[in-house]
Design a protein around this motif. Structure first.
Motif, PDB file in Angstrom:
ATOM      1  N   HIS A 208       0.826  -1.269   0.040  1.00 21.88           N
ATOM      2  CA  HIS A 208      -0.162   0.019   0.096  1.00 21.88           C
ATOM      3  C   HIS A 208       0.927   1.233  -0.042  1.00 21.88           C
ATOM      4  O   HIS A 208       0.897   2.105   0.986  1.00 21.88           O
ATOM      5  N   CYS A 209       1.682   1.496  -1.041  1.00 19.50           N
ATOM      6  CA  CYS A 209       2.625   2.385  -1.292  1.00 19.50           C
ATOM      7  C   CYS A 209       2.031   3.814  -1.317  1.00 19.50           C
ATOM      8  O   CYS A 209       0.917   3.944  -2.062  1.00 19.50           O
TER       9      CYS A 209
ATOM     10  N   PHE B 261      -5.925   1.592  -8.390  1.00 15.43           N
ATOM     11  CA  PHE B 261      -5.968   2.975  -8.029  1.00 15.43           C
ATOM     12  C   PHE B 261      -5.507   2.998  -6.376  1.00 15.43           C
ATOM     13  O   PHE B 261      -5.745   2.083  -5.615  1.00 15.43           O
ATOM     14  N   LYS B 262      -5.480   4.170  -5.868  1.00 16.78           N
ATOM     15  CA  LYS B 262      -4.988   4.302  -4.602  1.00 16.78           C
ATOM     16  C   LYS B 262      -6.343   5.291  -3.840  1.00 16.78           C
ATOM     17  O   LYS B 262      -6.515   6.496  -4.321  1.00 16.78           O
ATOM     18  N   ARG B 263      -6.837   5.011  -2.853  1.00 17.33           N
ATOM     19  CA  ARG B 263      -8.066   5.658  -2.275  1.00 17.33           C
ATOM     20  C   ARG B 263      -7.286   6.924  -1.510  1.00 17.33           C
ATOM     21  O   ARG B 263      -6.135   6.879  -1.395  1.00 17.33           O
ATOM     22  N   VAL B 264      -8.090   7.834  -1.090  1.00 16.02           N
ATOM     23  CA  VAL B 264      -7.376   8.996  -0.483  1.00 16.02           C
ATOM     24  C   VAL B 264      -7.048   8.544   0.963  1.00 16.02           C
ATOM     25  O   VAL B 264      -6.239   9.523   1.492  1.00 16.02           O
ATOM     26  N   ASP B 265      -7.407   7.625   1.533  1.00 13.56           N
ATOM     27  CA  ASP B 265      -6.855   7.360   2.781  1.00 13.56           C
ATOM     28  C   ASP B 265      -5.334   6.166   2.799  1.00 13.56           C
ATOM     29  O   ASP B 265      -5.164   5.798   3.773  1.00 13.56           O
ATOM     30  N   GLY B 266      -4.961   6.212   1.298  1.00 11.21           N
ATOM     31  CA  GLY B 266      -3.567   5.431   1.172  1.00 11.21           C
ATOM     32  C   GLY B 266      -4.109   3.612   0.802  1.00 11.21           C
ATOM     33  O   GLY B 266      -3.209   3.114   0.644  1.00 11.21           O
ATOM     34  N   ILE B 267      -4.949   3.204   0.766  1.00  9.44           N
ATOM     35  CA  ILE B 267      -5.449   2.083   0.661  1.00  9.44           C
ATOM     36  C   ILE B 267      -5.594   1.706  -0.927  1.00  9.44           C
ATOM     37  O   ILE B 267      -6.171   2.301  -1.766  1.00  9.44           O
ATOM     38  N   VAL B 268      -4.417   0.578  -1.374  1.00  5.65           N
ATOM     39  CA  VAL B 268      -4.566   0.607  -2.769  1.00  5.65           C
ATOM     40  C   VAL B 268      -5.234  -0.789  -3.242  1.00  5.65           C
ATOM     41  O   VAL B 268      -5.473  -1.715  -2.640  1.00  5.65           O
TER      42      VAL B 268
ATOM     43  N   THR C 170      -6.297  -6.087   0.441  1.00  6.22           N
ATOM     44  CA  THR C 170      -7.217  -4.806   0.189  1.00  6.22           C
ATOM     45  C   THR C 170      -7.077  -4.069   1.792  1.00  6.22           C
ATOM     46  O   THR C 170      -7.760  -3.316   2.066  1.00  6.22           O
ATOM     47  N   LEU C 171      -6.081  -4.662   2.636  1.00  7.88           N
ATOM     48  CA  LEU C 171      -6.246  -4.257   4.238  1.00  7.88           C
ATOM     49  C   LEU C 171      -7.696  -4.566   4.545  1.00  7.88           C
ATOM     50  O   LEU C 171      -7.996  -3.901   5.426  1.00  7.88           O
ATOM     51  N   CYS C 172      -8.449  -5.493   4.162  1.00  7.80           N
ATOM     52  CA  CYS C 172      -9.656  -5.919   4.512  1.00  7.80           C
ATOM     53  C   CYS C 172     -10.597  -4.389   4.513  1.00  7.80           C
ATOM     54  O   CYS C 172     -11.104  -3.977   5.574  1.00  7.80           O
ATOM     55  N   VAL C 173     -10.440  -3.729   3.457  1.00  7.72           N
ATOM     56  CA  VAL C 173     -11.083  -2.223   3.276  1.00  7.72           C
ATOM     57  C   VAL C 173     -12.700  -2.347   3.915  1.00  7.72           C
ATOM     58  O   VAL C 173     -12.847  -1.479   4.519  1.00  7.72           O
ATOM     59  N   HIS C 174     -13.314  -3.506   3.642  1.00  6.36           N
ATOM     60  CA  HIS C 174     -14.788  -3.613   4.101  1.00  6.36           C
ATOM     61  C   HIS C 174     -14.863  -3.655   5.653  1.00  6.36           C
ATOM     62  O   HIS C 174     -15.845  -3.321   6.025  1.00  6.36           O
TER      63      HIS C 174
ATOM     64  N   GLY D 174     -14.960   0.477  10.790  1.00  2.94           N
ATOM     65  CA  GLY D 174     -14.063   0.672  12.025  1.00  2.94           C
ATOM     66  C   GLY D 174     -13.476  -0.420  12.596  1.00  2.94           C
ATOM     67  O   GLY D 174     -12.747  -0.242  13.725  1.00  2.94           O
ATOM     68  N   GLY D 175     -13.384  -1.529  11.918  1.00  4.47           N
ATOM     69  CA  GLY D 175     -12.287  -2.586  12.178  1.00  4.47           C
ATOM     70  C   GLY D 175     -11.169  -2.852  11.853  1.00  4.47           C
ATOM     71  O   GLY D 175     -10.535  -1.685  11.215  1.00  4.47           O
ATOM     72  N   ILE D 176     -10.435  -3.827  12.048  1.00  7.28           N
ATOM     73  CA  ILE D 176      -9.057  -4.103  11.582  1.00  7.28           C
ATOM     74  C   ILE D 176      -8.903  -5.297  10.591  1.00  7.28           C
ATOM     75  O   ILE D 176      -9.884  -6.130  10.447  1.00  7.28           O
ATOM     76  N   PRO D 177      -8.013  -5.175   9.683  1.00  8.43           N
ATOM     77  CA  PRO D 177      -7.654  -6.462   8.955  1.00  8.43           C
ATOM     78  C   PRO D 177      -8.019  -7.908   9.502  1.00  8.43           C
ATOM     79  O   PRO D 177      -7.509  -7.899  10.598  1.00  8.43           O
ATOM     80  N   ALA D 178      -8.227  -8.729   8.902  1.00 11.24           N
ATOM     81  CA  ALA D 178      -8.519 -10.304   9.334  1.00 11.24           C
ATOM     82  C   ALA D 178      -7.163 -10.773   9.905  1.00 11.24           C
ATOM     83  O   ALA D 178      -6.906 -11.479  10.932  1.00 11.24           O
ATOM     84  N   CYS D 179      -5.980 -10.604   9.035  1.00 10.73           N
ATOM     85  CA  CYS D 179      -4.617 -11.083   9.290  1.00 10.73           C
ATOM     86  C   CYS D 179      -4.406 -10.592  10.736  1.00 10.73           C
ATOM     87  O   CYS D 179      -3.778 -11.285  11.657  1.00 10.73           O
ATOM     88  N   VAL D 180      -4.523  -8.976  10.923  1.00  7.43           N
ATOM     89  CA  VAL D 180      -4.076  -8.758  12.318  1.00  7.43           C
ATOM     90  C   VAL D 180      -4.532  -9.096  13.314  1.00  7.43           C
ATOM     91  O   VAL D 180      -4.207  -9.480  14.448  1.00  7.43           O
ATOM     92  N   GLU D 181      -5.962  -9.335  13.111  1.00  6.65           N
ATOM     93  CA  GLU D 181      -6.959  -9.819  14.261  1.00  6.65           C
ATOM     94  C   GLU D 181      -6.698 -11.481  14.528  1.00  6.65           C
ATOM     95  O   GLU D 181      -6.312 -11.799  15.835  1.00  6.65           O
ATOM     96  N   SER D 182      -6.150 -12.145  13.551  1.00 11.31           N
ATOM     97  CA  SER D 182      -5.899 -13.646  13.656  1.00 11.31           C
ATOM     98  C   SER D 182      -4.517 -13.671  14.543  1.00 11.31           C
ATOM     99  O   SER D 182      -4.462 -14.576  15.141  1.00 11.31           O
ATOM    100  N   CYS D 183      -3.522 -12.705  13.941  1.00 11.60           N
ATOM    101  CA  CYS D 183      -2.389 -12.636  14.726  1.00 11.60           C
ATOM    102  C   CYS D 183      -2.427 -12.387  16.253  1.00 11.60           C
ATOM    103  O   CYS D 183      -1.629 -12.987  17.184  1.00 11.60           O
TER     104      CYS D 183
END
Length: 252
Positions: free
Chosen positions: A117-118, A133-140, A187-191, A196-205
């Motif tokens: 997510h450069c 494309f890159k969203r205005v909040d940095g998510i590609v 997608t950094l779990c953009v959904h 207001g949540g966090i990506p699934a990978c972070v949650e599982s870790c």
């Protein structure tokens, strides 16, 4: 490099190609893949929930990432509906574990690798249709509806973080539209983030007790991730390319 100004406006090559693409009639309003699933989920409305004041990012502590742990990969597969355990050369893979060994010291490290997510994403620069494309909040993201499968973005990505969907797509999730013949990536779990949540990978870790992954707003000096980045040395992969990735690693 910009093209000469047309009608007093500088137009990027990608914008010209996208304009020609739509004029050709190749683009249609929406494509339904399964009940409740449309490729347009990442289309023009993708920025609707994005906050331009934020920049979402991730900090990964390599010392806490166990080489025999694959929880983040499994969580991403379940959350976003891509097949786990397939052929890595042909099947889509949004996140993977990479094992590294220092040639001189022999130190071994294991880390998760995904779209970084450069801030200056090369995948967006080379895309001829604007699908990357890159969203205005940095998510590609990738708009699958206008992705023509050229794979220029895959060649441009220095992290090999994008996959081409060769296989037939089954069991899709409405929040993670997929399509054979298109390119996709983390997608950094953009959904989740938009709710207001966090990506699934972070949650599982965190669930495993390792706590190697931290997610948050890089622009908020009071956020846990911003404080951690201020207090601990970290690196972005291939910092020499000056892409300023939103994913950073510490103890690597």
């Amino acid at each position: 490099m910009k093209l000469p100004a047309l009608n007093n406006e500088a137009v990027r090559p990608a914008e010209l190609n996208r304009r020609d693409f739509f004029k050709s009639g190749a683009a249609v309003a929406s494509v339904t893949l399964a009940p409740g699933v449309t490729l347009m989920a990442f289309g023009g409305e993708a920025n609707a929930n994005a906050d331009a004041g934020k920049r979402w990012g991730m900090l990964i502590d390599v010392n806490k990432c166990a080489s025999d742990c694959n929880a983040c990969v499994k969580a991403c597969s379940v959350e976003n509906g891509w097949k786990l355990g397939g052929n890595p050369d042909t099947d889509a893979q949004w996140i993977r574990k990479v094992d590294l060994t220092h040639k001189q010291t022999g130190r071994e490290a294991s880390l998760p690798m995904m779209c970084q997510h450069c801030e200056e994403p090369p995948c967006v620069d080379v895309c001829p249709t604007g699908a990357s494309f890159k969203r205005v909040d940095g998510i590609v993201l990738v708009d699958k509806h206008i992705c023509i499968g050229c794979r220029y973005c895959m060649m441009a990505c220095p992290f090999k973080a994008r996959s081409f969907v060769h296989e037939e797509v089954e069991g899709q999730e409405a929040h993670a539209p997929r399509g054979k013949g298109t390119v996709e990536s983390c997608t950094l779990c953009v959904h989740r983030v938009d709710k207001g949540g966090i990506p699934a990978c972070v949650e599982s870790c965190a669930t495993t007790g390792h706590g190697a992954m931290m997610f948050g707003d890089l622009n908020d000096p009071a956020s846990d991730i911003a404080i951690a980045l201020k207090n601990y040395a970290s690196i972005g992969l291939r910092d020499d390319l000056r892409l300023n990735p939103g994913v950073r690693y510490t103890n690597l």
